[in-house]
Design an enzyme around this catalytic site. Structure first.
Site: not given
Ligand SMILES: NC(=O)c1ccc[n+]([C@@H]2O[C@H](COP(=O)([O-])OP(=O)(O)OC[C@H]3O[C@@H](n4cnc5c(N)ncnc54)[C@H](OP(=O)(O)O)[C@@H]3O)[C@@H](O)[C@H]2O)c1
Length: 217
Positions: A129
């Site tokens: 990732y």
């Molecule tokens: N988790 C952490 O601690 C962390 C830390 C730093 C950075 N990040 C990054 O921050 C970003 C946002 O995080 P977050 O918490 O907002 O993530 P999240 O809640 O998991 O949201 C991910 C989004 O991507 C969409 N998505 C996934 N697959 C898709 C597809 N095939 N087609 C269209 N949409 C799709 C999801 O749609 P659905 O609602 O349909 O699932 C959702 O809207 C991510 O890129 C993550 O890698 C995360």
């Protein structure tokens, strides 16, 4: 301003859409499940239904056309190697291609600290990732778009504080999704911040002041 959010139903994406709408912006975005239509409508957003894996760049460009700014905040959430590659990797390059086709220059990418959790000896899926996210950063930074890469530290759902620590290099700790979304909204309205990689963690600087400091550097 018109903003298109890829990942508009996500933890950050939805919060950002709500903030932008409250501030009077027009918001569109890509979402993949009709079950999410009602929640989007509840904050005044009519978005575009489509799956990032199967959508063609030309179709995505059609959905984005007329926007001033693209925000990519989608993520596979560590689902599998294949989905991480398809969403966090190819989803970004596809969105860059679509932005170019639609003639949109401004592009924000929500990324991650490349050295996140070094001390935890994470599994191979996490390392993959991190590698895919870094490659997406490189692809965007090499493009001729007016880009900003925002790397939040570990995300929390606790209510926002309105204060952060933002800079080109930060220690990886935690940050609230509310504060990430508010920082993105502030950056979107600060065109002087361009072609920068910014790291974002919890901190004590009010968000407008933190963004103002970056824009004057
Ligand atoms: N988790 C952490 O601690 C962390 C830390 C730093 C950075 N990040 C990054 O921050 C970003 C946002 O995080 P977050 O918490 O907002 O993530 P999240 O809640 O998991 O949201 C991910 C989004 O991507 C969409 N998505 C996934 N697959 C898709 C597809 N095939 N087609 C269209 N949409 C799709 C999801 O749609 P659905 O609602 O349909 O699932 C959702 O809207 C991510 O890129 C993550 O890698 C995360």
């Amino acid at each position: 301003m018109k903003i298109f959010i890829v990942g508009i139903t996500g933890g950050i994406g939805f919060r950002l859409a709500r903030i932008l709408k409250l501030g009077g912006d027009e918001v569109n975005g890509l979402y993949r499940s009709p079950n999410q239509t009602k929640a989007l409508n509840s904050i005044g957003v009519t978005a575009t239904l489509g799956d990032l894996v199967s959508i063609e760049p030309r179709q995505l460009a059609d959905a984005m056309r007329g926007s001033d700014t693209i925000v990519f905040s989608a993520g596979a959430g560590g689902d599998s190697h294949a989905m991480t590659k398809a969403i966090d990797g190819e989803g970004v390059t596809k969105s860059i291609a679509a932005a170019k086709l639609a003639g949109i220059k401004r592009f924000f990418l929500v990324s991650v600290f490349p050295e996140a959790w070094r001390e935890r000896h994470m599994d191979e899926g996490f390392e993959h990732y991190i590698m895919v996210k870094k490659q997406a950063d490189i692809a965007l930074s090499k493009s001729d778009l007016d880009w900003v890469i925002l790397r939040p530290s570990a995300l929390k759902n606790d209510p926002g504080t309105g204060t952060i620590s933002l800079g080109v290099a930060q220690i990886h700790t935690e940050v609230r999704r509310d504060d990430v979304a508010a920082t993105l909204a502030e950056l979107i309205h600060t065109p002087a911040v361009s072609r920068k990689i910014l790291e974002l963690t919890e901190g004590s600087t009010p968000i407008p002041k933190a963004v103002g400091t970056i824009s004057s550097n």
